[in-house]
Design an enzyme around this catalytic site. Structure first.
Site, PDB file in Angstrom:
ATOM      1  N   THR A  66       0.933  -1.137   0.000  1.00 25.88           N
ATOM      2  CA  THR A  66       0.000   0.000   0.000  1.00 25.88           C
ATOM      3  C   THR A  66       0.950   1.157   0.000  1.00 25.88           C
ATOM      4  O   THR A  66       2.117   0.999   0.398  1.00 25.88           O
ATOM      5  CB  THR A  66      -0.879   0.033   1.280  1.00 25.88           C
ATOM      6  OG1 THR A  66      -1.876  -0.969   1.163  1.00 25.88           O
ATOM      7  CG2 THR A  66      -1.581   1.387   1.469  1.00 25.88           C
ATOM      8  N   GLY A  88      -1.693  -2.382   6.189  1.00 23.68           N
ATOM      9  CA  GLY A  88      -2.908  -3.150   6.498  1.00 23.68           C
ATOM     10  C   GLY A  88      -3.521  -2.648   7.790  1.00 23.68           C
ATOM     11  O   GLY A  88      -3.687  -1.439   8.003  1.00 23.68           O
TER      12      GLY A  88
HETATM   13  O1  DON Z   1      -7.594  -1.007   2.721  1.00 21.59           O
HETATM   14  C1  DON Z   1      -6.951  -1.636   3.537  1.00 21.59           C
HETATM   15  O2  DON Z   1      -7.036  -1.477   4.730  1.00 21.59           O
HETATM   16  C2  DON Z   1      -5.940  -2.642   3.031  1.00 21.59           C
HETATM   17  N1  DON Z   1      -6.321  -3.107   1.731  1.00 21.59           N
HETATM   18  C3  DON Z   1      -4.598  -2.002   3.032  1.00 21.59           C
HETATM   19  C4  DON Z   1      -3.540  -2.969   2.647  1.00 21.59           C
HETATM   20  C5  DON Z   1      -2.195  -2.568   3.068  1.00 21.59           C
HETATM   21  O3  DON Z   1      -1.998  -1.581   3.705  1.00 21.59           O
HETATM   22  C6  DON Z   1      -1.133  -3.502   2.692  1.00 21.59           C
HETATM   23  N2  DON Z   1       0.099  -3.186   3.308  1.00 21.59           N
HETATM   24  N3  DON Z   1       0.875  -2.425   3.481  1.00 21.59           N
END
Ligand code: DON
Length: 564
Positions: free
Chosen positions: A377, A470
């Site tokens: 992300t 995440g």
């Molecule tokens: O929207 C969310 O919370 C997740 N799809 C975010 C994923 C994420 O941050 C992955 N890692 N760093």
């Protein structure tokens, strides 16, 4: 007259003589400081090339929104694990002239043909991997709609010229860092399942640092988008290529889904914290509510009197996190499908009740479940010389999304469907559980933790921040805010401090480096897991000084600030 003592008459003489001069100097200084402020601008992103592109837009007179659009397209090329046009995200925009802050939800939506039990077998068991690595894993992407909307509405530069640098990078290539080369090699198996992903993202002997990385099909897709506009992605040749691929490969995402994609313009969730105001994303993100809820709880304690990262401090933090994540699991989901009790969750009264329970040490027992590291992300922060600010977090969900590229497009598709609750109580890849509020329904948006945030002081942007990670996004952003607001740290100091993360379930305290005796003591109460937490890209505007910083937890990021 005694030495060193001035008589009143003498003081008034100096005063009379120097007063006009002092006033003049003060006026000059305040004019100068306004001037400095007016000329300051900054960009902090995950990749140095994207930061340079954003800075160039600002240097050449574009505003923060122009720079954000250019950066978002650039990251789709130079940071393909998370930067995207096949995913979605959230953008928080502060418009200085109107003194208004809005948020754009351009996150993915569930395809029309999706349904509650689509990831379960006939006995009701969740089929492993289906929501993450299969053709069913993708929601309808929103990034292109998001960038065109903000550009048309708030930008000052033709979007074509903002996409052009990305086309160039995709066509001519860019140099892979050691981190990127290794990261691509790490996901070789994922890419091997899809013909085009395999061709672009794998090499027989692996990638090495210094390789020039070209993405011809992505360049062509970006060229068509620049030429034909947003419709290219949602109803044009690109849309047809995407939809046909999904249809031919057992997917459910259709041309109708793309045609019907709609972003949402929302009021951000804002709350006060001591003398500051903080704004972040409203549902379908859990970020804004959880941040405001935790800050409301913590406001009952003068944290600055505690030693930063002491046992006492960390225990208070983890208790507040515990309550917020418990509420997240129960009450948060797409507000168009579920009535989220936002007013209650963000009220000072509710927070005070929680604070009292924490004082009585009422923490409910929990079970342990699996959780993996949130790997990708990406967040970027931008501030322009007019005082406009952009805080943007967007994603494909896990690294490189589903790893699936519809043939001929170069577009990596997201695996955001995993952010829904595949079954009540069943943890997703971040160990997050959900309920009715976040069940799968056609056109619904999966619940997110992405928390782009802007903190205001005297109604002006003070801290622009956000992170990937995440479920750990919220707690990383929280600790950045506390470090800067309560402990007056610089961004660099803040990023050097270890972070913790606690999310109610599992009953595990995730932590970075703390000294041995603290760890021994925390261990008595909680299972501990040591891992890296978050990757913050922030801008801090203190009086006339603009500071930008990219977390060193990952390489390749770059923060640039100019104050003239
Ligand atoms: O929207 C969310 O919370 C997740 N799809 C975010 C994923 C994420 O941050 C992955 N890692 N760093």
């Amino acid at each position: 007259m005694e030495k060193g003592i001035l008589k009143i008459s003498q003081i008034s003489k100096i005063y009379t003589l120097k007063f006009p001069l002092i006033v003049f100097i003060l006026i000059l200084l305040s004019f100068f400081s306004l001037f400095i402020k007016a000329e300051s601008y900054a960009v902090a992103t995950r990749h140095h090339l994207a930061t340079d592109i954003g800075m160039k837009v600002l240097e050449e007179g574009g505003n923060a929104i122009d720079a954000a659009v250019a950066v978002a397209f650039a990251l789709a090329v130079v940071n393909p694990s998370a930067g995207n046009i096949g995913g979605g995200g959230f953008m928080l925009i502060h418009l200085a002239e109107k003194n208004e802050t809005i948020s754009i939800d351009y996150r993915e939506r569930a395809p029309i043909k999706s349904f509650e039990k689509m990831f379960q077998d006939s006995s009701g068991n969740v089929i492993k991997g289906l929501s993450l690595n299969s053709i069913l894993a993708s929601g309808v992407p929103g990034t292109v709609a998001g960038m065109f909307y903000v550009s048309e509405k708030f930008g000052t530069i033709d979007i074509k010229s903002l996409i052009n640098p990305s086309i160039h990078l995709a066509k001519k290539g860019f140099v892979l860092s050691d981190f990127q080369a290794k990261n691509l090699n790490k996901y070789k198996k994922k890419f091997a399942k899809n013909e085009e992903a395999k061709k672009i993202f794998t090499r027989t002997n692996g990638f090495s640092e210094g390789d020039n990385f070209i993405q011809i099909n992505l360049a062509k897709t970006l060229e068509r988008i620049a030429k034909n506009g947003k419709n290219e992605f949602y109803s044009g040749e690109t849309a047809k290529k995407v939809a046909n691929f999904f249809q031919d490969n057992g997917g459910i995402l259709t041309l109708e889904d793309l045609n019907l994609y709609k972003l949402r313009i929302q009021k951000p969730v804002c709350g006060s914290y001591r003398s500051y105001e903080i704004c972040s994303m409203a549902p379908p993100s859990s970020g804004g509510i959880a941040l405001v809820q935790i800050l409301n709880i913590l406001e009952n304690i003068d944290l600055s009197k505690l030693n930063h990262n002491s046992e006492e401090y960390l225990k208070i933090l983890l208790s507040a996190m515990d309550y917020a994540y418990k509420d997240r699991a129960k009450y948060l989901g797409d507000p168009d499908y579920f009535r989220v009790p936002q007013d209650l969750l963000t009220s000072k009264k509710y927070a005070y009740e929680i604070y009292q329970e924490i004082q009585e040490n009422k923490i409910s027992p929990k079970v342990n479940i699996n959780i993996i590291e949130g790997e990708e992300t990406t967040h970027f922060s931008i501030y322009d010389k007019w005082g406009n600010a952009v805080s943007n977090t967007y994603t494909l969900n896990t690294a490189y999304g589903s790893g699936i590229i519809p043939t001929g497009t170069g577009i990596l598709m997201n695996n955001e469907m995993d952010d829904f609750s595949s079954k009540p109580g069943h943890p997703n890849t971040y160990g997050l559980i959900g309920s009715e509020a976040n069940k799968i329904e056609p056109k619904k948006t999966p619940l997110s933790s992405m928390s782009p945030a802007i903190v205001f002081r005297d109604e002006r942007p003070y801290l622009i921040t956000g992170s990937p990670g995440g479920s750990t996004i919220i707690t990383s952003v929280l600790q950045e805010i506390l470090n800067v607001l309560d402990f007056q740290m610089s961004l660099e100091e803040s990023s050097e401090k270890s972070r913790i993360h606690f999310q109610h379930l599992p009953d595990i305290l995730f932590h970075e480096q703390f000294d041995g005796s603290l760890i021994e003591s925390l261990k008595k109460e909680k299972k501990l897991i040591n891992r890296k937490l978050g990757e913050i890209h922030s801008i801090l505007i203190r009086k006339d000084i603009v500071e930008a910083f990219s977390d060193k937890r990952r390489p390749d990021g770059k923060a640039s600030a100019v104050y003239k």
